[in-house]
Structures are given as C-alpha cells and as structure tokens.
Scaffold this active site. Structure first.
Site, PDB file in Angstrom:
ATOM      1  CG  ASN A   9      -1.669   1.218   1.326  1.00 36.68           C
ATOM      2  OD1 ASN A   9      -1.856   1.988   0.578  1.00 36.68           O
ATOM      3  ND2 ASN A   9      -2.209   1.305   2.604  1.00 36.68           N
ATOM      4  CD1 TRP A  10       3.537   0.822  -2.653  1.00 38.47           C
ATOM      5  CD2 TRP A  10       3.511   2.134  -4.724  1.00 38.47           C
ATOM      6  NE1 TRP A  10       4.019   0.104  -3.647  1.00 38.47           N
ATOM      7  CE2 TRP A  10       4.197   0.963  -4.877  1.00 38.47           C
ATOM      8  CE3 TRP A  10       3.522   2.940  -6.018  1.00 38.47           C
ATOM      9  CZ2 TRP A  10       4.904   0.398  -6.237  1.00 38.47           C
ATOM     10  CZ3 TRP A  10       4.226   2.539  -7.068  1.00 38.47           C
ATOM     11  CH2 TRP A  10       4.677   1.406  -7.269  1.00 38.47           C
ATOM     12  CE  LYS A  11       0.161   3.551   4.916  1.00 39.38           C
ATOM     13  NZ  LYS A  11      -0.026   3.492   6.404  1.00 39.38           N
ATOM     14  CG  HIS A  95      -5.926   1.575   5.327  1.00 34.71           C
ATOM     15  ND1 HIS A  95      -5.454   2.691   6.101  1.00 34.71           N
ATOM     16  CD2 HIS A  95      -4.714   0.702   5.173  1.00 34.71           C
ATOM     17  CE1 HIS A  95      -4.160   2.294   6.497  1.00 34.71           C
ATOM     18  NE2 HIS A  95      -3.699   1.330   5.623  1.00 34.71           N
ATOM     19  CD  GLU A  97      -3.154   5.372   6.766  1.00 33.70           C
ATOM     20  OE1 GLU A  97      -3.265   5.418   5.362  1.00 33.70           O
ATOM     21  OE2 GLU A  97      -1.978   4.884   7.615  1.00 33.70           O
ATOM     22  CD  GLU A 167      -3.453  -2.801   7.398  1.00 31.79           C
ATOM     23  OE1 GLU A 167      -2.528  -3.139   6.693  1.00 31.79           O
ATOM     24  OE2 GLU A 167      -4.108  -1.779   7.382  1.00 31.79           O
ATOM     25  N   GLY A 173       2.228   2.076  10.916  1.00 30.80           N
ATOM     26  CA  GLY A 173       2.857   3.305  10.427  1.00 30.80           C
ATOM     27  C   GLY A 173       3.835   3.530  12.012  1.00 30.80           C
ATOM     28  CB  SER A 213       5.124  -1.886  11.978  1.00 32.27           C
ATOM     29  OG  SER A 213       4.738  -0.506  12.145  1.00 32.27           O
ATOM     30  N   GLY A 234       2.732  -1.271   4.234  1.00 35.91           N
ATOM     31  CA  GLY A 234       2.945   0.246   3.881  1.00 35.91           C
ATOM     32  C   GLY A 234       4.230   0.694   3.719  1.00 35.91           C
TER      33      GLY A 234
END
Ligand code: PEP
Length: 251
Positions: A9-11, A95, A97, A167, A173, A213, A234
């Site tokens: 997941n490159w965000k 997700h 976020e 997650e 992160g 992580s 991530g």
C-alpha cells in the site's frame, strides 16, 4: 487452495518516475513467480503507470479506494468500473486511515464491498482494533462487529473473492508490530467467524493478511503462523529491497 498474498500500500507517496522505478524493481524481482501473489496499490494517478510496467508479469494491480456508486456527481471519487478499466484486480476497503481520517463508517464500507463484488475487483477488507479497544479487551468484539457490518449481505462463490487484512490500528506506521502470537490469536478468531458466515470450504480459502509495521526482519515469523496468509505492507513497500525481502519471506 488458500493463497499467500503480499500487497504494498503506497498510500500518498511516489511520483510518476518513482512509481515506474519501484514497480519495475518489484516486477524484476518477482520474475515469473506466481507464489506468493504480489499486488501493488499505488495512488490513483499512478495506476496506469504501474499497470504499464507490470502488465506482462504476475504482479497484480490494486487501488487504495473506491466509491460505492457506479457513477455520479462525487467529485474526487473513482468507481469500480473505472478501476477495472485501468487494470486493477484488487481494491483496499476500510483501511483505518479512511475510517479515522475520512470518517468512513461500516455502512458505507458495506456498500463499497457490495458494489465491488458486482464487478471483477476483489476487495481487501481491512479490519482491526484501536489501542484503546485492545486495552479495554474489546479486540474480538470489534473484529466481530466489523466483519458482520462490513460484509452484510455479501455472498461468496469461493474464498478467492475476498481478502481480509487484519491491521491493528496501533501497529500501522508506528513501528510497533503485533507479536506473531498476538496476530495469530486474532487471525484464527477471524477464520472462525468466516466459517460461521460463509462455511468451512470457502472460509478455508480466504486469505487473511496481517498489516502493521511488517518489515523484512519480522515478516518470516508473522507469516509462519497457520492463519497468517500474507501481509499488507505500508512503509516497507516503498523500497524495492525491503518489499522484495518481505515477498521472499513469504515464498
Ligand atoms: C498499511 O498502510 O496498511 C500499513 C500496514 O502500514 P505500515 O506497514 O507502514 O504499518
């Protein structure tokens, strides 16, 4: 058969040049290998860039978001059909976020899941508890509620039509990872719930990824657990070397 899936997941990172280079590095590393399944989820403007690099390679393309409606006045959003048309096979839904920063609620995520399943994309549904919920011993309640509400009305023809990513929000992160035992405890609970929802044969084939992580030095231990079938990565997916090492830990 249950598949091992490593997704990056490159965000909201990379520009066109970086996306091309990163995708090429991963494509070269994967070569003709079809196991584990490798998915790259770049930002929307980079989907075509990445697709052009990986289209003749087993690496697959995933999107980071989708809107539940097929079209309409939803400025800034993308539809399931649009994602399919640029070569996506997977899309991340739920997700943390999106849940926390953009206020996406379970009912909205359920609409997304139902929409995605009318087309050819496979959802990667992210679920997980916050630190506050873990400390209040609410982890299993939270997981059960998210599975029930986000997958309401979903029917599966087979276990490959859905991917779950566990997650824990406190591990995303933060550099803090669930121990393999902590993660496995939740993954096996998720498997039990999936058996209740979809039956044993289908639930056995559903990939349950761990995310939070994941790095080259913890990937092998996490992936060696019986119900940890892959990783949603991530930070470590933004460098060829670290993502390649995680892919190798799974293979
Ligand atoms: C994620 O974004 O889904 C994630 C797990 O991030 P990180 O690996 O950086 O914790």
């Amino acid at each position: 058969m249950r598949r091992t899936i490593i997704a990056g997941n490159w965000k909201m990172y990379t520009d066109t040049g970086e996306a091309k280079k990163l995708a090429q590095g991963i494509a070269d590393h994967v070569g003709n290998r079809t196991e584990p399944v490798v998915i790259l989820c770049p930002p929307s403007p980079m989907l075509t860039t990445v697709f052009n690099v990986i289209q003749n390679n087993p690496v697959l393309l995933g999107a980071q978001n989708v809107h539940p409606e097929p079209y309409g006045a939803f400025t800034g959003e993308v539809s399931e059909a649009m994602l399919e048309s640029v070569g996506c096979s997977y899309v991340i839904i739920g997700h943390s976020e999106r849940r926390i920063l953009f206020g996406e609620k379970d009912v909205f995520l359920n609409d997304k899941a139902l929409r995605v399943m009318t087309g050819k994309l496979t959802p990667i549904l992210c679920i997980g508890e916050t630190l506050k919920e873990r400390e209040a011993e609410q982890t299993f309640n939270r997981i059960e509620q998210q599975l029930r509400d986000d997958l309401k009305g979903v029917t599966l023809k087979n276990g490959h039509d859905l991917v779950i990513a566990y997650e824990p929000v406190w591990a995303i992160g933060t550099g803090r990872t669930a121990t393999p035992e902590q993660a496995e405890e939740v993954h096996s609970f998720i498997r039990e719930r999936l058996v209740k929802m979809f039956g044993t044969a289908i639930a056995d084939d559903i990939t349950i990824q761990y995310g939070g992580s994941v790095k080259p030095d913890n990937a092998k231990d996490l992936l060696s657990q019986p119900n940890i079938d892959g990783a949603l990565v991530g930070g470590a997916s933004l460098k060829v070397d670290s993502f390649a090492a995680i892919i190798d830990a799974a293979g």
